[in-house]
Design a protein around this motif. Structure first.
Motif, PDB file in Angstrom:
ATOM      1  N   GLU A 177       4.164   8.435   4.252  1.00 38.02           N
ATOM      2  CA  GLU A 177       3.858   7.025   4.479  1.00 38.02           C
ATOM      3  C   GLU A 177       4.001   6.618   5.935  1.00 38.02           C
ATOM      4  N   ALA A 178       4.577   7.497   6.767  1.00 35.67           N
ATOM      5  CA  ALA A 178       4.734   7.171   8.188  1.00 35.67           C
ATOM      6  C   ALA A 178       3.392   7.007   8.876  1.00 35.67           C
ATOM      7  N   THR A 180       1.120   5.159   8.098  1.00 33.19           N
ATOM      8  CA  THR A 180       0.711   3.760   8.091  1.00 33.19           C
ATOM      9  C   THR A 180       1.245   2.999   9.298  1.00 33.19           C
ATOM     10  N   GLY A 181       2.147   3.648  10.060  1.00 34.89           N
ATOM     11  CA  GLY A 181       2.731   2.995  11.224  1.00 34.89           C
ATOM     12  C   GLY A 181       3.847   2.035  10.892  1.00 34.89           C
ATOM     13  N   GLN A 182       4.350   2.066   9.646  1.00 41.42           N
ATOM     14  CA  GLN A 182       5.404   1.156   9.220  1.00 41.42           C
ATOM     15  C   GLN A 182       6.693   1.916   8.948  1.00 41.42           C
ATOM     16  N   ASN A 183       7.782   1.157   8.761  1.00 37.96           N
ATOM     17  CA  ASN A 183       9.083   1.718   8.362  1.00 37.96           C
ATOM     18  C   ASN A 183       9.596   2.766   9.351  1.00 37.96           C
ATOM     19  N   ALA A 184       9.519   2.469  10.641  1.00 34.12           N
ATOM     20  CA  ALA A 184       9.987   3.414  11.655  1.00 34.12           C
ATOM     21  C   ALA A 184      11.479   3.695  11.510  1.00 34.12           C
ATOM     22  N   ARG A 389      -1.012   5.888  -3.628  1.00 29.91           N
ATOM     23  CA  ARG A 389       0.019   6.017  -2.593  1.00 29.91           C
ATOM     24  C   ARG A 389      -0.533   5.603  -1.231  1.00 29.91           C
ATOM     25  N   PRO A 390       0.280   4.940  -0.428  1.00 27.99           N
ATOM     26  CA  PRO A 390      -0.158   4.565   0.917  1.00 27.99           C
ATOM     27  C   PRO A 390      -0.103   5.761   1.861  1.00 27.99           C
ATOM     28  N   GLY A 391      -0.689   5.587   3.014  1.00 32.35           N
ATOM     29  CA  GLY A 391      -0.663   6.659   4.002  1.00 32.35           C
ATOM     30  C   GLY A 391      -2.032   7.271   4.175  1.00 32.35           C
ATOM     31  N   MET A 392      -2.166   8.081   5.231  1.00 33.60           N
ATOM     32  CA  MET A 392      -3.465   8.646   5.577  1.00 33.60           C
ATOM     33  C   MET A 392      -3.509  10.157   5.400  1.00 33.60           C
ATOM     34  N   ILE A 393      -2.601  10.718   4.621  1.00 33.04           N
ATOM     35  CA  ILE A 393      -2.606  12.169   4.466  1.00 33.04           C
ATOM     36  C   ILE A 393      -2.983  12.538   3.039  1.00 33.04           C
TER      37      ILE A 393
END
Length: 405
Positions: A177-178, A180-184, A389-393
């Motif tokens: 989910e990283a 997405t650029g969130q929850n660093a 699920r979110p994310g780009m993978i």
């Protein structure tokens, strides 16, 4: 959506595309991909991370990008070593010769012969998981079967306790989910926890090495193979994450496709010899890895009439390439009798997924066992209400509640 125009026009188009990276896109990205392939196959866009880059959507272009050494995978070359995650210190984010060295240490554990020899054991795991379901009437396909099967298998190969699978899942979800650029902050916390866990486990293995893969990697590190501590962390964390994520979503997406196409499920039950073709079609139709991991242009490159500047991000939309009408007949049709296709679900070139034979075997066993045990299985909720699920993978559903009988 025309990246042939000026940068100013590009930026307007990039940021104004309403269908990209939205909830509706995640639910069903294929209409967007079809439009991209037709109108803007080399498409410049702002990714959720805030970085501009290019999405490659056609099959032929995807193959060329995946095999072109001018597109670097080395994240350190692009951004420098400072602040890089342990998850980037592995063969997936490296170029030759480091890539060859790191992959060579791992691939001997995933030879076709060794994988084939695991069939009976994986079958036993699948049978036990279904025997021990809390209910024989309903289940959550992901939590009760699709996730535990591959995490148990990869844990045994690596030599880490399968009992820690919930930790691995939590850390894996954070990494996925990283994108997405969130929850660093959460990412940093879980990276620290994962690092501490593996560091402690490596120390234990150094005292009492076994026959598992982590022991082999630790011994290799101490035998002059130049595997640094950071590389050891990176390689093992990649194997834990990639070693189950692809298969979880192959099983989940594959069973979902059968549930949406009951005539195909019935055909597979009647003709179990079709399982190999069925798995390949599942991988093509709604593959478990939606986008390739990042590549960066190592020089200014003209590609299909587009000017890709040195350092720019390039990502292949694998699931779009696998629906390319120029490559596949009736690409939006799910057909388990389709002849074996050269889909890109596992990538292409030197970064072809080394765990592909294992994922295929686990998928075959999981799907066959499940539909033969529960031939009348059906979705418990409407398919449109499933949460992706979110994310780009990865491309996969969080939960799939099913009625078994």
């Amino acid at each position: 959506m025309n990246p042939n125009e000026s940068n100013e026009t590009n930026e307007s188009n990039e940021t104004s595309s309403p269908d990209f990276f939205t909830a509706s896109f995640t639910q069903n990205p294929y209409p967007v991909y079809e439009k991209l392939r037709k109108d803007d196959p080399i498409f410049k866009v702002m990714f959720p991370s805030g970085e501009f880059g290019w999405i490659i959507s056609r099959y032929e272009d995807a193959v060329q990008i995946l095999k072109d050494s001018r597109f670097s995978k080395d994240i350190v070359k692009r951004y420098g070593a400072d602040g890089q995650s342990i998850f980037s210190s592995n063969m997936l984010f490296s170029d030759p010769p480091d890539h060859r060295r790191l992959r060579g240490l791992v691939q001997k554990a995933f030879t076709p012969k060794l994988v084939a020899d695991m069939r009976s054991h994986i079958q036993s795991i699948a049978d036990v998981l279904l025997d021990e379901l809390p209910s024989q009437e309903t289940m959550n396909l992901i939590d009760d079967f699709a996730f535990p099967l591959p995490i148990i298998v990869i844990s045994e190969i690596l030599g880490v306790p399968a009992e820690d699978r919930d930790k691995f899942r939590m850390w894996s979800n954070t990494v996925i989910e990283a994108s997405t650029g969130q929850n660093a902050e959460l990412f940093q916390q879980h990276e620290r926890e994962f690092t501490e866990y593996l560091t402690a486990w490596f120390a234990k293995v150094r005292q009492e090495p076994g026959q598992d893969l982590i022991s082999q990697l630790v011994i290799a590190e101490e035998s002059g193979e130049q595997l640094t501590e950071k590389e050891l962390l990176g390689v093992v964390s990649l194997l834990i994450i990639a070693g189950h994520e692809t298969t979880v979503n192959l099983i989940g997406n594959g069973i979902l496709a059968l549930l949406e196409h009951p005539e195909q499920r019935d055909l597979l039950i009647q003709k179990p010899e079709l399982i190999h073709q069925a798995i390949e079609e599942m991988l093509r139709y709604n593959g478990p890895v939606e986008f390739s991991t990042s590549r960066w242009a190592s020089e200014d490159i003209e590609f299909r009439g587009q000017q890709i500047a040195k350092g720019e991000l390039v990502i292949v939309a694998l699931d779009s390439a696998n629906r390319d009408e120029e490559q596949f007949k009736d690409p939006d049709v799910f057909d388990i009798t389709r002849e074996k296709s050269a889909h890109l679900a596992f990538g292409k070139g030197i970064h072809l997924c080394l765990g592909a034979p294992l994922a295929r075997l686990e998928g075959e066993i999981a799907v066959s066992t499940l539909i033969n045990r529960f031939p009348n299985m059906k979705l418990q909720i409407d398919v449109d209400t499933l949460e992706w699920r979110p994310g780009m993978i990865v491309r996969g559903v969080k939960e799939i509640p099913v009625l078994l009988k």
